[in-house]
Write a protein that holds these residues in place. Structure first.
Motif, mmCIF file in Angstrom:
data_model
loop_
_atom_site.group_PDB
_atom_site.id
_atom_site.type_symbol
_atom_site.label_atom_id
_atom_site.label_comp_id
_atom_site.label_asym_id
_atom_site.label_seq_id
_atom_site.Cartn_x
_atom_site.Cartn_y
_atom_site.Cartn_z
ATOM 1 N N GLY A 145 0.788 -1.225 0.000
ATOM 2 C CA GLY A 145 0.000 0.000 0.000
ATOM 3 C C GLY A 145 0.814 1.265 0.000
ATOM 4 O O GLY A 145 0.310 2.321 0.375
ATOM 5 N N VAL A 146 2.089 1.186 -0.430
ATOM 6 C CA VAL A 146 2.923 2.382 -0.495
ATOM 7 C C VAL A 146 2.530 3.188 -1.732
ATOM 8 O O VAL A 146 2.533 2.667 -2.848
ATOM 9 C CB VAL A 146 4.421 2.029 -0.553
ATOM 10 N N ASP A 147 2.185 4.439 -1.525
ATOM 11 C CA ASP A 147 1.810 5.317 -2.634
ATOM 12 C C ASP A 147 3.054 6.017 -3.153
ATOM 13 O O ASP A 147 3.843 6.560 -2.366
ATOM 14 C CB ASP A 147 0.785 6.344 -2.152
ATOM 15 N N PHE A 148 3.247 5.987 -4.465
ATOM 16 C CA PHE A 148 4.411 6.610 -5.095
ATOM 17 C C PHE A 148 3.944 7.720 -6.032
ATOM 18 O O PHE A 148 3.773 7.502 -7.233
ATOM 19 C CB PHE A 148 5.232 5.576 -5.880
ATOM 20 N N PRO A 149 3.693 8.928 -5.502
ATOM 21 C CA PRO A 149 3.285 10.040 -6.362
ATOM 22 C C PRO A 149 4.319 10.296 -7.453
ATOM 23 O O PRO A 149 5.520 10.293 -7.192
ATOM 24 C CB PRO A 149 3.204 11.221 -5.392
ATOM 25 N N GLY A 150 3.835 10.518 -8.667
ATOM 26 C CA GLY A 150 4.739 10.752 -9.792
ATOM 27 C C GLY A 150 4.958 9.523 -10.638
ATOM 28 O O GLY A 150 5.541 9.611 -11.723
ATOM 29 N N HIS A 151 4.497 8.363 -10.156
ATOM 30 C CA HIS A 151 4.625 7.145 -10.961
ATOM 31 C C HIS A 151 3.655 7.238 -12.140
ATOM 32 O O HIS A 151 2.488 7.591 -11.967
ATOM 33 C CB HIS A 151 4.312 5.910 -10.108
ATOM 34 N N PRO A 152 4.116 6.910 -13.346
ATOM 35 C CA PRO A 152 3.255 7.094 -14.521
ATOM 36 C C PRO A 152 2.139 6.069 -14.659
ATOM 37 O O PRO A 152 1.189 6.289 -15.414
ATOM 38 C CB PRO A 152 4.247 6.961 -15.692
ATOM 39 N N ASN A 153 2.217 4.946 -13.923
ATOM 40 C CA ASN A 153 1.222 3.893 -14.108
ATOM 41 C C ASN A 153 1.126 3.042 -12.843
ATOM 42 O O ASN A 153 1.389 1.844 -12.858
ATOM 43 C CB ASN A 153 1.586 3.014 -15.311
ATOM 44 N N LEU A 154 0.756 3.663 -11.729
ATOM 45 C CA LEU A 154 0.750 2.972 -10.440
ATOM 46 C C LEU A 154 -0.502 2.100 -10.329
ATOM 47 O O LEU A 154 -1.518 2.506 -9.756
ATOM 48 C CB LEU A 154 0.824 3.984 -9.296
ATOM 49 N N LYS A 155 -0.405 0.879 -10.876
ATOM 50 C CA LYS A 155 -1.497 -0.087 -10.814
ATOM 51 C C LYS A 155 -1.021 -1.366 -10.150
ATOM 52 O O LYS A 155 0.172 -1.621 -10.047
ATOM 53 C CB LYS A 155 -2.005 -0.398 -12.234
ATOM 54 N N ARG A 156 -1.979 -2.163 -9.704
ATOM 55 C CA ARG A 156 -1.639 -3.429 -9.071
ATOM 56 C C ARG A 156 -0.914 -4.356 -10.049
ATOM 57 O O ARG A 156 -1.124 -4.288 -11.262
ATOM 58 C CB ARG A 156 -2.904 -4.110 -8.551
ATOM 59 N N VAL A 157 -0.098 -5.259 -9.457
ATOM 60 C CA VAL A 157 0.652 -6.218 -10.274
ATOM 61 C C VAL A 157 0.067 -7.616 -10.111
ATOM 62 O O VAL A 157 -0.146 -8.323 -11.102
ATOM 63 C CB VAL A 157 2.148 -6.232 -9.878
ATOM 64 N N TYR A 158 -0.195 -8.030 -8.876
ATOM 65 C CA TYR A 158 -0.660 -9.384 -8.596
ATOM 66 C C TYR A 158 -2.151 -9.449 -8.288
ATOM 67 O O TYR A 158 -2.852 -10.343 -8.758
ATOM 68 C CB TYR A 158 0.101 -9.969 -7.401
ATOM 69 N N MET A 159 -2.620 -8.522 -7.460
ATOM 70 C CA MET A 159 -4.020 -8.556 -7.049
ATOM 71 C C MET A 159 -4.924 -8.007 -8.146
ATOM 72 O O MET A 159 -4.517 -7.143 -8.925
ATOM 73 C CB MET A 159 -4.204 -7.727 -5.769
ATOM 74 N N PRO A 160 -6.164 -8.515 -8.209
ATOM 75 C CA PRO A 160 -7.100 -7.987 -9.220
ATOM 76 C C PRO A 160 -7.319 -6.493 -9.031
ATOM 77 O O PRO A 160 -7.347 -5.989 -7.905
ATOM 78 C CB PRO A 160 -8.391 -8.785 -8.939
ATOM 79 N N THR A 161 -7.466 -5.803 -10.113
ATOM 80 C CA THR A 161 -7.663 -4.353 -10.036
ATOM 81 C C THR A 161 -8.987 -3.993 -9.379
ATOM 82 O O THR A 161 -9.188 -2.855 -8.959
ATOM 83 C CB THR A 161 -7.621 -3.727 -11.441
ATOM 84 N N THR A 162 -9.911 -4.971 -9.263
ATOM 85 C CA THR A 162 -11.205 -4.689 -8.641
ATOM 86 C C THR A 162 -11.117 -4.709 -7.123
ATOM 87 O O THR A 162 -12.056 -4.294 -6.444
ATOM 88 C CB THR A 162 -12.241 -5.740 -9.086
ATOM 89 N N VAL A 163 -10.003 -5.212 -6.567
ATOM 90 C CA VAL A 163 -9.859 -5.255 -5.115
ATOM 91 C C VAL A 163 -9.736 -3.828 -4.602
ATOM 92 O O VAL A 163 -8.894 -3.064 -5.053
ATOM 93 C CB VAL A 163 -8.614 -6.064 -4.703
ATOM 94 N N GLY A 164 -10.570 -3.471 -3.665
ATOM 95 C CA GLY A 164 -10.546 -2.110 -3.145
ATOM 96 C C GLY A 164 -10.450 -2.064 -1.644
ATOM 97 O O GLY A 164 -9.434 -2.402 -1.072
ATOM 98 N N MET A 165 -11.564 -1.684 -0.961
ATOM 99 C CA MET A 165 -11.566 -1.553 0.486
ATOM 100 C C MET A 165 -12.193 -2.788 1.122
ATOM 101 O O MET A 165 -13.090 -3.409 0.565
ATOM 102 C CB MET A 165 -12.356 -0.307 0.894
#
Length: 225
Positions: A145-165
């Motif tokens: 859950g580390v946020d990296f401001p400035g990353h051009p494409n900060l998306k999940r790698v392993y977990m489904p993109t639908t996983v949220g809260m």
């Protein structure tokens, strides 16, 4: 090839990038993950749990990470970012992000660390200046859950993109969730710096009490089990 020690790196950062190093942790903060060994009746100092947050490596302020990374590459000659990972110190409320830089001709890696609160794990992205950090920052975001401001494409790698809260209202990051759920079910399974340090000290103490075994190779006439 560059071969800079942690002490030399810190001295250079103090000289060339004033204010980049994070303040040293006061000794009274060490109680969260270990304790100071007490003197025994014989006057000897017995070995106690180690402080897992104690380090000789350079720990810099999160907001200065891009500047330090550029300095390590352009001034010190470390052209390869060989590793970027995160560690969750649940008991201490910290996320540590570790960078390891290396020279293309070989030699030891040069570690640089930064620490941020678990409640606000934000570290500026170095992907714009180190393209090789792209996937590694995404992995740290996905799992910790580390946020990296400035990353051009900060998306999940392993977990489904639908996983949220989660139903409890906290972001679903696997490595954090494992620690939290383990703490709720049984504290003996939580991998925290405090419990690891205590278990490590107990293991060493028990090992010292074991009798020394007499080991030898079997002879040709002896049958192996």
């Amino acid at each position: 090839m560059p071969d800079i020690s942690a002490t030399e790196l810190k001295e250079r950062l103090i000289r060339d990038l004033p204010g980049a190093l994070a303040p040293e942790r006061p000794k009274d903060q060490h109680a969260g993950n270990g304790h100071v060994a007490e003197a025994s009746a014989k006057g000897k100092k017995e070995e106690g749990p180690v402080d897992l947050l104690a380090t000789s490596d350079a720990v810099v302020l999160a907001e200065r990470i891009p500047e330090v990374a550029t300095y390590v590459r352009d001034t010190l000659g470390y052209e390869l970012l060989s590793d970027l990972t995160a560690v969750d110190y649940l008991a201490d409320g910290l996320i540590e992000v570790i960078y390891r830089f290396q020279h293309l001709d070989g030699g030891p890696t040069l570690p640089v660390k930064t620490r941020v609160s678990r409640d606000r794990a934000v570290v500026p992205s170095i992907t714009p200046i180190w393209p090789g950090a792209d996937l590694q920052e995404r992995e740290a975001f996905d799992l910790y859950g580390v946020d990296f401001p400035g990353h051009p494409n900060l998306k999940r790698v392993y977990m489904p993109t639908t996983v949220g809260m989660s139903s409890e209202g906290f972001p679903m990051f696997p490595s954090r969730a494992i620690n939290i759920l383990a703490m709720e079910r049984s504290s003996q399974y939580v991998v925290t710096s405090q419990q690891y340090a205590v278990a490590r000290a107990q293991h060493r103490a028990a090992a010292r009490r074991l009798p020394t075994a007499s080991c030898r190779l079997p002879t040709a006439d002896e049958q192996l089990c």
